[in-house]
Design a protein around this motif. Structure first.
Motif, PDB file in Angstrom:
ATOM      1  N   ARG A  57      45.343  24.044  32.855  1.00  0.00           N
ATOM      2  CA  ARG A  57      45.202  23.033  31.789  1.00  0.00           C
ATOM      3  C   ARG A  57      44.672  21.710  32.335  1.00  0.00           C
ATOM      4  O   ARG A  57      43.963  20.960  31.624  1.00  0.00           O
ATOM      5  N   PHE A  58      45.003  21.406  33.580  1.00  0.00           N
ATOM      6  CA  PHE A  58      44.621  20.113  34.139  1.00  0.00           C
ATOM      7  C   PHE A  58      43.296  20.139  34.897  1.00  0.00           C
ATOM      8  O   PHE A  58      42.861  19.114  35.422  1.00  0.00           O
ATOM      9  N   ILE A  63      45.680  14.031  28.571  1.00  0.00           N
ATOM     10  CA  ILE A  63      46.093  15.428  28.390  1.00  0.00           C
ATOM     11  C   ILE A  63      47.601  15.493  28.198  1.00  0.00           C
ATOM     12  O   ILE A  63      48.097  16.181  27.288  1.00  0.00           O
ATOM     13  N   ARG A  73      48.663  14.340  24.774  1.00  0.00           N
ATOM     14  CA  ARG A  73      48.428  15.343  23.749  1.00  0.00           C
ATOM     15  C   ARG A  73      49.514  16.422  23.796  1.00  0.00           C
ATOM     16  O   ARG A  73      49.990  16.887  22.748  1.00  0.00           O
ATOM     17  N   ALA A  95      42.011  24.017  27.491  1.00  0.00           N
ATOM     18  CA  ALA A  95      41.322  22.937  28.218  1.00  0.00           C
ATOM     19  C   ALA A  95      40.030  22.617  27.480  1.00  0.00           C
ATOM     20  O   ALA A  95      38.932  22.973  27.910  1.00  0.00           O
ATOM     21  N   ALA A 127      40.803  17.525  33.888  1.00  0.00           N
ATOM     22  CA  ALA A 127      41.176  16.114  34.004  1.00  0.00           C
ATOM     23  C   ALA A 127      40.105  15.357  34.783  1.00  0.00           C
ATOM     24  O   ALA A 127      39.527  15.876  35.746  1.00  0.00           O
TER      25      ALA A 127
END
Length: 324
Positions: A203-204, A305, A308, A296, A207
């Motif tokens: 997910r990151f 992120i 959210r 993502a 970033a």
């Protein structure tokens, strides 16, 4: 927002761990996680030279502005000649790092020196069986990852939903669950299943603080949950990675010559992955990636992120309150 054993353990605001990422989990990444209220780890293997790792730890300490961070130490499944794990742990201790995330093989031989240095050990495993073993040798926290996870989800490939309940029923130390998790709804669900927090890596990857080529991040934004594949199973070291030309070639080699390490090494070399991150050539390397890549959906600061995810978690909690 959510007070659990994970937030108490690390001294964070939200029970999310931003796991170590090979080549990508730098001081910028770990410190951004810390400032956003979650836990982040630098990946030691990304800095083969001791001086470079020491400098990165010191830089992270400055960037984190007093917040917690740790160092990920990924060990090969078996001890090999030239292994530098002890030296890495000694360096981490010298720098006063408070948390270490380990994976690969049993960390038991290193626990006395880590405890003596006041370091808390979080061990990442692919099954509840391994989690029980880690707990029995005295680690402070366990992370259990399911089959949806990027990187090495183990040979059994047990899904995260099943792993969560099994682990929560058997593990008494603080428990973190990972594998396909990238939203606030999943965070709330993991807590409902009995975990104390969640692990996120994929997910990151989008970033802004992750040091990777813009073309790589754009590819992830476009990716679907079906764009990952499994390789290296013939080596008993399963890897979930982005489906590309390299993974196609690996699967062909494994079909023709299963377990042939010499034939596979040129394809699974970490140097290829590093080159892909630097150049944006997505055909190169076996690039670890979990099914949560579907979440993502845009490139933005890590703090955005996390914000959210917090909002998603709050909405999920509101839905649950409405059911009571």
């Amino acid at each position: 927002m959510l007070n659990t054993r994970v937030t108490e353990f690390f001294g964070t605001r939200i029970p999310i761990v931003a796991s170590g990422l090979q080549w990508l989990a730098t001081a910028d990444y770990a410190a951004a996680a810390s400032r956003a209220g979650i836990m982040g780890f630098i990946t030691a293997a990304s800095f083969p030279e001791p001086a470079a790792l020491r400098d990165e730890i010191r830089r992270c300490r400055d960037l984190a502005e007093g917040g917690p961070f740790g160092v990920n130490v990924s060990m090969l499944p078996k001890l090999v000649e030239g292994d530098r794990t002890e030296a890495v742990f000694d360096l981490i201790a010298e720098e006063g790092v408070r948390f270490v995330e380990t994976s690969g093989r049993n960390p038991e031989p290193y626990l006395p020196r880590l405890r003596a240095a006041g370091i808390k050990v979080v061990h990442k495993v692919p099954t509840v069986k391994h989690a029980r073993k880690a707990q029995s040798v005295g680690v402070d926290m366990v992370e259990v990852i399911g089959a949806e996870a990027g990187g090495h989800p183990g040979m059994e490939l047990i899904g995260t939903m099943v792993q969560s309940v099994l682990a929560a029923r058997e593990i008494t130390v603080p428990l973190v669950i990972g594998g396909g998790i990238g939203t606030g709804e999943q965070l709330v669900a993991a807590l409902a299943l009995g975990a104390d927090g969640v692990l996120m890596g994929t997910r990151f990857l989008v970033a802004e603080e992750v040091r990777a080529h813009a073309a790589y991040k754009d590819r992830l934004v476009e990716a679907r949950e079906t764009d990952t594949t499994l390789v290296m199973q013939s080596l008993r070291n399963t890897l979930r990675a982005l489906r590309n030309e390299t993974t196609d070639r690996i699967q062909q080699v494994e079909k023709e010559r299963p377990g042939d390490l010499a034939a596979l090494l040129p394809l699974v070399s970490g140097k290829l992955g590093r080159q892909a991150y630097e150049t944006g050539d997505m055909s190169l390397g076996a690039l670890s990636l979990g099914q949560s890549v579907i979440f993502a959906d845009r490139v933005e600061p890590l703090a955005a992120i996390v914000a959210r995810i917090e909002a998603e978690a709050e909405r999920a909690l509101e839905r649950l309150r409405g059911l009571m």
